[in-house]
Design a protein around this motif. Structure first.
Motif, PDB file in Angstrom:
ATOM      1  N   ARG A   1       9.115 -22.273 -32.090  1.00  0.00           N
ATOM      2  CA  ARG A   1       9.186 -22.597 -33.519  1.00  0.00           C
ATOM      3  C   ARG A   1      10.551 -23.169 -33.888  1.00  0.00           C
ATOM      4  O   ARG A   1      10.649 -24.024 -34.775  1.00  0.00           O
ATOM      5  N   ALA A   2      11.595 -22.702 -33.214  1.00  0.00           N
ATOM      6  CA  ALA A   2      12.913 -23.303 -33.449  1.00  0.00           C
ATOM      7  C   ALA A   2      12.890 -24.773 -33.050  1.00  0.00           C
ATOM      8  O   ALA A   2      13.454 -25.624 -33.747  1.00  0.00           O
ATOM      9  N   LEU A   3      12.229 -25.075 -31.943  1.00  0.00           N
ATOM     10  CA  LEU A   3      12.125 -26.464 -31.500  1.00  0.00           C
ATOM     11  C   LEU A   3      11.230 -27.282 -32.432  1.00  0.00           C
ATOM     12  O   LEU A   3      11.533 -28.434 -32.758  1.00  0.00           O
ATOM     13  N   LEU A   4      10.133 -26.688 -32.864  1.00  0.00           N
ATOM     14  CA  LEU A   4       9.218 -27.387 -33.764  1.00  0.00           C
ATOM     15  C   LEU A   4       9.831 -27.640 -35.134  1.00  0.00           C
ATOM     16  O   LEU A   4       9.383 -28.526 -35.867  1.00  0.00           O
ATOM     17  N   SER A   5      10.885 -26.885 -35.481  1.00  0.00           N
ATOM     18  CA  SER A   5      11.518 -27.086 -36.786  1.00  0.00           C
ATOM     19  C   SER A   5      12.177 -28.457 -36.886  1.00  0.00           C
ATOM     20  O   SER A   5      12.525 -28.902 -37.985  1.00  0.00           O
ATOM     21  N   GLY A   6      12.328 -29.137 -35.762  1.00  0.00           N
ATOM     22  CA  GLY A   6      12.884 -30.480 -35.784  1.00  0.00           C
ATOM     23  C   GLY A   6      11.877 -31.551 -36.152  1.00  0.00           C
ATOM     24  O   GLY A   6      12.247 -32.721 -36.345  1.00  0.00           O
ATOM     25  N   LEU A   7      10.599 -31.167 -36.277  1.00  0.00           N
ATOM     26  CA  LEU A   7       9.557 -32.114 -36.651  1.00  0.00           C
ATOM     27  C   LEU A   7       9.315 -32.068 -38.156  1.00  0.00           C
ATOM     28  O   LEU A   7       9.518 -31.040 -38.802  1.00  0.00           O
ATOM     29  N   THR A   8       8.884 -33.183 -38.705  1.00  0.00           N
ATOM     30  CA  THR A   8       8.514 -33.225 -40.118  1.00  0.00           C
ATOM     31  C   THR A   8       7.154 -32.561 -40.295  1.00  0.00           C
ATOM     32  O   THR A   8       6.424 -32.310 -39.335  1.00  0.00           O
ATOM     33  N   ASP A   9       6.783 -32.281 -41.551  1.00  0.00           N
ATOM     34  CA  ASP A   9       5.475 -31.683 -41.806  1.00  0.00           C
ATOM     35  C   ASP A   9       4.354 -32.595 -41.309  1.00  0.00           C
ATOM     36  O   ASP A   9       3.333 -32.119 -40.791  1.00  0.00           O
ATOM     37  N   GLU A  10       4.530 -33.893 -41.490  1.00  0.00           N
ATOM     38  CA  GLU A  10       3.512 -34.833 -41.012  1.00  0.00           C
ATOM     39  C   GLU A  10       3.386 -34.779 -39.491  1.00  0.00           C
ATOM     40  O   GLU A  10       2.279 -34.773 -38.942  1.00  0.00           O
ATOM     41  N   GLN A  11       4.524 -34.707 -38.818  1.00  0.00           N
ATOM     42  CA  GLN A  11       4.505 -34.611 -37.358  1.00  0.00           C
ATOM     43  C   GLN A  11       3.913 -33.287 -36.901  1.00  0.00           C
ATOM     44  O   GLN A  11       3.181 -33.234 -35.907  1.00  0.00           O
ATOM     45  N   LEU A  12       4.212 -32.218 -37.633  1.00  0.00           N
ATOM     46  CA  LEU A  12       3.656 -30.912 -37.280  1.00  0.00           C
ATOM     47  C   LEU A  12       2.150 -30.878 -37.474  1.00  0.00           C
ATOM     48  O   LEU A  12       1.415 -30.312 -36.649  1.00  0.00           O
ATOM     49  N   THR A  13       1.672 -31.494 -38.553  1.00  0.00           N
ATOM     50  CA  THR A  13       0.227 -31.548 -38.780  1.00  0.00           C
ATOM     51  C   THR A  13      -0.470 -32.271 -37.633  1.00  0.00           C
ATOM     52  O   THR A  13      -1.501 -31.811 -37.124  1.00  0.00           O
ATOM     53  N   ALA A  14       0.108 -33.382 -37.210  1.00  0.00           N
ATOM     54  CA  ALA A  14      -0.454 -34.119 -36.077  1.00  0.00           C
ATOM     55  C   ALA A  14      -0.363 -33.293 -34.796  1.00  0.00           C
ATOM     56  O   ALA A  14      -1.282 -33.301 -33.966  1.00  0.00           O
ATOM     57  N   HIS A  15       0.740 -32.561 -34.642  1.00  0.00           N
ATOM     58  CA  HIS A  15       0.941 -31.722 -33.456  1.00  0.00           C
ATOM     59  C   HIS A  15      -0.138 -30.652 -33.370  1.00  0.00           C
ATOM     60  O   HIS A  15      -0.745 -30.446 -32.303  1.00  0.00           O
ATOM     61  N   PHE A  16      -0.404 -29.950 -34.480  1.00  0.00           N
ATOM     62  CA  PHE A  16      -1.383 -28.870 -34.456  1.00  0.00           C
ATOM     63  C   PHE A  16      -2.815 -29.396 -34.401  1.00  0.00           C
ATOM     64  O   PHE A  16      -3.729 -28.659 -34.013  1.00  0.00           O
ATOM     65  N   THR A  17      -3.005 -30.642 -34.791  1.00  0.00           N
ATOM     66  CA  THR A  17      -4.322 -31.262 -34.606  1.00  0.00           C
ATOM     67  C   THR A  17      -4.554 -31.541 -33.122  1.00  0.00           C
ATOM     68  O   THR A  17      -5.648 -31.313 -32.596  1.00  0.00           O
ATOM     69  N   ARG A  18      -3.519 -32.000 -32.470  1.00  0.00           N
ATOM     70  CA  ARG A  18      -3.622 -32.289 -31.042  1.00  0.00           C
ATOM     71  C   ARG A  18      -3.616 -31.017 -30.201  1.00  0.00           C
ATOM     72  O   ARG A  18      -4.329 -30.906 -29.208  1.00  0.00           O
ATOM     73  N   PHE A  19      -2.803 -30.022 -30.631  1.00  0.00           N
ATOM     74  CA  PHE A  19      -2.686 -28.770 -29.889  1.00  0.00           C
ATOM     75  C   PHE A  19      -3.042 -27.620 -30.834  1.00  0.00           C
ATOM     76  O   PHE A  19      -2.145 -26.999 -31.415  1.00  0.00           O
ATOM     77  N   PRO A  20      -4.314 -27.324 -31.046  1.00  0.00           N
ATOM     78  CA  PRO A  20      -4.707 -26.255 -31.973  1.00  0.00           C
ATOM     79  C   PRO A  20      -4.098 -24.919 -31.551  1.00  0.00           C
ATOM     80  O   PRO A  20      -4.158 -24.545 -30.380  1.00  0.00           O
ATOM     81  N   PRO A  21      -3.475 -24.198 -32.483  1.00  0.00           N
ATOM     82  CA  PRO A  21      -2.872 -22.901 -32.159  1.00  0.00           C
ATOM     83  C   PRO A  21      -3.931 -21.904 -31.690  1.00  0.00           C
ATOM     84  O   PRO A  21      -5.068 -21.907 -32.177  1.00  0.00           O
ATOM     85  N   VAL A  22      -3.542 -21.062 -30.738  1.00  0.00           N
ATOM     86  CA  VAL A  22      -4.450 -20.029 -30.226  1.00  0.00           C
ATOM     87  C   VAL A  22      -3.782 -18.672 -30.374  1.00  0.00           C
ATOM     88  O   VAL A  22      -2.557 -18.573 -30.487  1.00  0.00           O
ATOM     89  N   ALA A  23      -4.597 -17.612 -30.394  1.00  0.00           N
ATOM     90  CA  ALA A  23      -4.087 -16.249 -30.566  1.00  0.00           C
ATOM     91  C   ALA A  23      -3.798 -15.612 -29.215  1.00  0.00           C
ATOM     92  O   ALA A  23      -4.609 -15.696 -28.294  1.00  0.00           O
ATOM     93  N   TYR A  24      -2.646 -14.958 -29.125  1.00  0.00           N
ATOM     94  CA  TYR A  24      -2.271 -14.229 -27.913  1.00  0.00           C
ATOM     95  C   TYR A  24      -2.264 -12.724 -28.152  1.00  0.00           C
ATOM     96  O   TYR A  24      -2.419 -11.947 -27.220  1.00  0.00           O
ATOM     97  N   THR A  25      -2.053 -12.315 -29.399  1.00  0.00           N
ATOM     98  CA  THR A  25      -2.192 -10.925 -29.801  1.00  0.00           C
ATOM     99  C   THR A  25      -2.833 -10.928 -31.182  1.00  0.00           C
ATOM    100  O   THR A  25      -3.073 -11.994 -31.766  1.00  0.00           O
TER     101      THR A  25
END
Length: 285
Positions: free
Chosen positions: A145-169
């Protein structure tokens, strides 16, 4: 070595590389016949290639046996020399690890994962193992998340579309909108905290590193077991040291031009989702 799809192809050069790579620790010395057999050449071709490489100084032949010379190291020296960032930041990580008595690591973003490229380890009975090359999910880790903070909201939206978050716990945040809000907090406050979202019993804090232009290029992180460190120690003892480390690296290292190859170093990247040394299973739930 296959030449399919490579366009113009110099077969002799290809065969010369085959000869160089057929030597190994187990086969440090080979005859021309053995090289021919291992590379699939006829013996005459193997002899010509070996003699050429010998004249260039890459192999040494004596008594009908050939071995590589130290000159072969020159082929990889420039690449290794340009990938020294992990070595440069190592003293900073070691200082923090010694000050807080917890291992400190540095990672970079690669797709949907954070890849650890440097680490200063502290020996403990219970330790969180994040050797260089280890990968952790970016969305579910503090360093990610520290690394992802360097992306804009638009870039993050595209990122999570490409890599849907998954649950680990059962604590993992997977809603992209909530993740955007959490990462916005990281961007504003300058640090990230993950409490048992990747592994039960593991809490991590991370601080992003910026280059001269303000772009996030890496992040430093410390992971702790929840039973070892309370919130007061994490926020008032560990986090300030991590912030000081990040600021020092930014002043002395990342203030200059930063290239992607600086961070990868010569370490092999071995995908892994194991974070701690026991009771760890970070497969999606």
């Amino acid at each position: 070595m296959s030449s399919e799809g490579l366009g113009p192809f110099v077969r002799t050069f290809d065969r010369g590389l085959d000869v160089l790579t057929c030597f190994s620790a187990d086969r440090a010395e080979l005859s021309a016949a053995e090289v021919a057999a291992r590379c699939g050449f006829d013996p005459a071709t193997a002899r010509r290639l070996l003699r050429t490489l010998e004249s260039l100084g890459y192999v040494d032949g004596a008594g009908g046996r050939y071995r590589l010379t130290a000159k072969v190291l020159d082929l990889g020296y420039l690449t290794i020399a340009s990938q020294t960032f992990p070595e440069i930041v190592q003293p900073y990580l070691e200082d923090v690890a010694q000050e807080v008595d917890h291992s400190c690591s540095l990672a970079v973003l690669d797709g949907d994962t954070a890849v650890f490229v440097a680490r200063a380890a502290v020996r403990r009975v219970m330790s969180i193992r994040l050797a260089p090359g280890t990968r952790v999910p970016a969305a579910a880790s503090a360093v990610g998340r520290a690394l992802l903070s360097g992306l804009t909201d638009e870039q993050l939206t595209a990122h999570f579309t490409r890599f849907p978050p998954v649950a680990y716990t059962d604590r993992t945040i997977t809603d992209p909108r909530e993740l955007l809000a959490r990462i916005a907090e990281v961007r504003a406050q300058g640090w990230a905290l993950i409490d048992q979202e990747l592994e039960r019993g593991v809490r991590s804090v991370s601080v992003p590193l910026h280059d001269a232009a303000g772009a996030v290029v890496a992040a430093v992180t410390i992971g702790t077991h929840t039973g070892q460190i309370d919130d007061d120690t994490l926020f008032h003892a560990i986090l300030p040291h991590l912030q000081t480390c990040a600021a020092a690296i930014e002043r002395t290292v990342t203030i200059g031009p930063v290239s992607a190859t600086m961070f990868t170093g010569p370490q092999p990247v071995t995908p892994s989702s194991r974070v701690a040394d026991s009771t760890i299973d970070s497969r999606p739930r």
